[in-house]
Motif scaffolding. Structure first.
Motif, PDB file in Angstrom:
ATOM      1  N   ASP A 180       0.772  -1.317   0.108  1.00 50.49           N
ATOM      2  CA  ASP A 180       0.149   0.185   0.388  1.00 50.49           C
ATOM      3  C   ASP A 180       0.958   1.375   0.048  1.00 50.49           C
ATOM      4  O   ASP A 180       0.224   2.068   0.003  1.00 50.49           O
ATOM      5  CB  ASP A 180      -0.966  -0.366   1.062  1.00 50.49           C
ATOM      6  N   GLU A 181       2.341   1.001  -0.734  1.00 49.68           N
ATOM      7  CA  GLU A 181       3.124   2.159   0.650  1.00 49.68           C
ATOM      8  C   GLU A 181       3.345   3.231  -1.383  1.00 49.68           C
ATOM      9  O   GLU A 181       3.000   2.640  -2.149  1.00 49.68           O
ATOM     10  CB  GLU A 181       4.315   1.475   0.215  1.00 49.68           C
ATOM     11  N   LEU A 182       3.172   4.233  -0.622  1.00 53.33           N
ATOM     12  CA  LEU A 182       3.228   5.047  -2.100  1.00 53.33           C
ATOM     13  C   LEU A 182       4.767   5.870  -1.669  1.00 53.33           C
ATOM     14  O   LEU A 182       5.173   5.461  -0.631  1.00 53.33           O
ATOM     15  CB  LEU A 182       1.853   6.237  -2.088  1.00 53.33           C
ATOM     16  N   TYR A 183       4.909   6.273  -2.526  1.00 54.09           N
ATOM     17  CA  TYR A 183       6.606   6.518  -2.086  1.00 54.09           C
ATOM     18  C   TYR A 183       7.117   8.022  -3.651  1.00 54.09           C
ATOM     19  O   TYR A 183       6.201   8.375  -4.062  1.00 54.09           O
ATOM     20  CB  TYR A 183       7.784   5.641  -2.146  1.00 54.09           C
ATOM     21  N   THR A 184       7.671   8.282  -3.384  1.00 56.66           N
ATOM     22  CA  THR A 184       8.198   9.346  -4.098  1.00 56.66           C
ATOM     23  C   THR A 184       9.733   9.216  -4.988  1.00 56.66           C
ATOM     24  O   THR A 184      10.038   8.524  -4.362  1.00 56.66           O
ATOM     25  CB  THR A 184       7.947  11.134  -4.251  1.00 56.66           C
ATOM     26  N   ILE A 185      10.193  10.059  -5.873  1.00 59.40           N
ATOM     27  CA  ILE A 185      11.702   9.887  -7.024  1.00 59.40           C
ATOM     28  C   ILE A 185      12.067  10.849  -7.001  1.00 59.40           C
ATOM     29  O   ILE A 185      11.957  12.086  -7.183  1.00 59.40           O
ATOM     30  CB  ILE A 185      11.018   9.603  -8.398  1.00 59.40           C
ATOM     31  N   GLY A 186      13.541  10.984  -6.795  1.00 61.65           N
ATOM     32  CA  GLY A 186      13.952  11.965  -6.336  1.00 61.65           C
ATOM     33  C   GLY A 186      14.200  12.245  -7.921  1.00 61.65           C
ATOM     34  O   GLY A 186      14.709  11.918  -9.116  1.00 61.65           O
ATOM     35  N   GLY A 187      14.129  13.926  -7.682  1.00 56.13           N
ATOM     36  CA  GLY A 187      14.900  14.753  -9.317  1.00 56.13           C
ATOM     37  C   GLY A 187      13.521  15.365  -9.275  1.00 56.13           C
ATOM     38  O   GLY A 187      13.641  15.851 -10.823  1.00 56.13           O
ATOM     39  N   PHE A 188      12.874  14.789  -9.127  1.00 55.55           N
ATOM     40  CA  PHE A 188      11.011  15.128  -9.370  1.00 55.55           C
ATOM     41  C   PHE A 188      11.537  16.824  -8.827  1.00 55.55           C
ATOM     42  O   PHE A 188      11.896  17.795  -8.100  1.00 55.55           O
ATOM     43  CB  PHE A 188       9.767  14.788  -8.339  1.00 55.55           C
ATOM     44  N   PRO A 189      10.517  17.769 -10.140  1.00 60.22           N
ATOM     45  CA  PRO A 189      10.154  19.376  -9.701  1.00 60.22           C
ATOM     46  C   PRO A 189       9.210  19.334  -8.297  1.00 60.22           C
ATOM     47  O   PRO A 189       9.594  20.535  -7.628  1.00 60.22           O
ATOM     48  CB  PRO A 189       9.868  20.403 -10.946  1.00 60.22           C
ATOM     49  N   ARG A 245      16.387   4.519  -5.051  1.00 57.96           N
ATOM     50  CA  ARG A 245      16.946   5.620  -4.238  1.00 57.96           C
ATOM     51  C   ARG A 245      17.568   6.138  -5.664  1.00 57.96           C
ATOM     52  O   ARG A 245      18.355   6.683  -5.657  1.00 57.96           O
ATOM     53  CB  ARG A 245      17.818   5.208  -3.140  1.00 57.96           C
ATOM     54  N   VAL A 246      16.359   6.751  -6.398  1.00 56.58           N
ATOM     55  CA  VAL A 246      17.457   6.194  -7.798  1.00 56.58           C
ATOM     56  C   VAL A 246      16.666   8.425  -7.890  1.00 56.58           C
ATOM     57  O   VAL A 246      15.809   8.623  -7.586  1.00 56.58           O
ATOM     58  CB  VAL A 246      16.566   5.925  -8.929  1.00 56.58           C
ATOM     59  N   PHE A 247      17.554   8.664  -8.727  1.00 61.27           N
ATOM     60  CA  PHE A 247      17.279  10.202  -9.309  1.00 61.27           C
ATOM     61  C   PHE A 247      16.642  10.240 -10.799  1.00 61.27           C
ATOM     62  O   PHE A 247      17.485   9.360 -11.468  1.00 61.27           O
ATOM     63  CB  PHE A 247      17.961  11.668  -8.811  1.00 61.27           C
TER      64      PHE A 247
END
Ligand SMILES: *[C@@H]1O[C@H](CO)[C@@H](O)[C@H](O)[C@H]1NC(C)=O
Ligand SMILES: *[C@@H]1O[C@H](CO)[C@@H](O)[C@H](O)[C@H]1NC(C)=O
Ligand SMILES: *[C@@H]1O[C@H](CO)[C@@H](O)[C@H](O)[C@H]1NC(C)=O
Ligand SMILES: *[C@@H]1O[C@H](CO)[C@@H](O)[C@H](O)[C@H]1NC(C)=O
Length: 215
Positions: A119-128, A198-200
């Protein structure tokens, strides 16, 4: 969960970009979730494209913005004052007009649900902005409508596509979710960093991150 995902690392990310760039750690604490009409994160602009926010039940609303908290350890999921939020509640409406999403249930927050890692949502580095992704780098969602005076609330589902339906469900709106952090959770010593990519990414080399393609 994060298969087929070849993106650059922080060391190759161009640090001279003028715009603020989000990192995975920006998705933490307490916040609201802004909903924007977007089919391309590279050009999405919350100033122009905002169509609402998520309420405490997980519905898209014009202005009844809910407050969400992200667990600071396993399974790093979101909850509102109603309960844990997920796509799993079988009492929620299905995306019946979508070819591939017919049996998907709307994202919702449920008082009795115990959240799991899926159910986890996550984000990605490098997004504005701190766009929220789900599952296999699916950073877009499917909304039947966006809220209006006539129809102030709407559900959202996973965005799925494939050879029978290459784009968003006909008549629906492709949306993205942005974490709008408003505060921190109470401090604790034993914080476990969330997993996830853990990527951009950057605008030149990235795919569109439409993870739910079905072959
Ligand atoms: C975040 O919330 C603040 C205060 O409610 C608002 O002014 C701002 O526009 C929001 N930002 C986004 C990206 O929605
Ligand atoms: C969403 O944005 C697209 C592209 O700009 C536009 O054609 C469409 O009308 C917008 N949808 C809504 C519901 O605002
Ligand atoms: C989807 O469900 C809605 C509401 O139950 C119904 O009005 C509509 O006809 C259904 N559409 C399809 C394609 O099954
Ligand atoms: C929500 O999910 C978390 C993580 O699984 C769990 O610790 C918590 O007890 C759940 N809350 C409820 C009300 O079930």
């Amino acid at each position: 969960m994060f298969g087929l995902f070849f993106l650059s690392t922080l060391s190759t990310f161009p640090i001279h970009l003028a715009r603020a760039v989000s990192t995975p750690d920006d998705f933490s604490g307490i916040g609201q979730i802004t909903v924007i009409n977007s089919s391309d994160w590279r050009t999405a602009d919350p100033k122009k494209d905002t169509v609402g926010c998520l309420d405490d039940h997980g519905q898209i609303s014009l202005a009844d913005c809910g407050t969400f908290a992200r667990l600071k350890d396993y399974p790093w999921t979101l909850s509102s004052k109603i309960g844990n939020c997920s796509f799993t509640d079988k009492t929620m409406p299905t995306n019946n007009e979508s070819w591939y999403g017919k049996s998907d249930h709307a994202w919702s927050c449920d008082p009795s649900y115990v959240a799991e890692i899926y159910d986890e949502l996550y984000t990605i580095g490098g997004f504005p902005y701190t766009f929220l992704c789900w599952g296999d780098v699916a950073c877009y969602y499917d909304a039947k409508t966006v809220p209006s005076k006539e129809s102030p609330k709407s559900w959202l589902w996973q965005y799925r596509w494939g050879s029978q339906q290459r784009d968003i469900t006909p008549g629906h709106t492709m949306i993205q979710l942005i974490w709008n952090k408003t505060g921190d959770l109470p401090k604790r010593e034993d914080v476990v960093p969330a997993p996830g990519p853990r990527v951009f990414v950057n605008e030149k080399q990235t795919p569109l991150l439409q993870g739910q393609g079905i072959q």
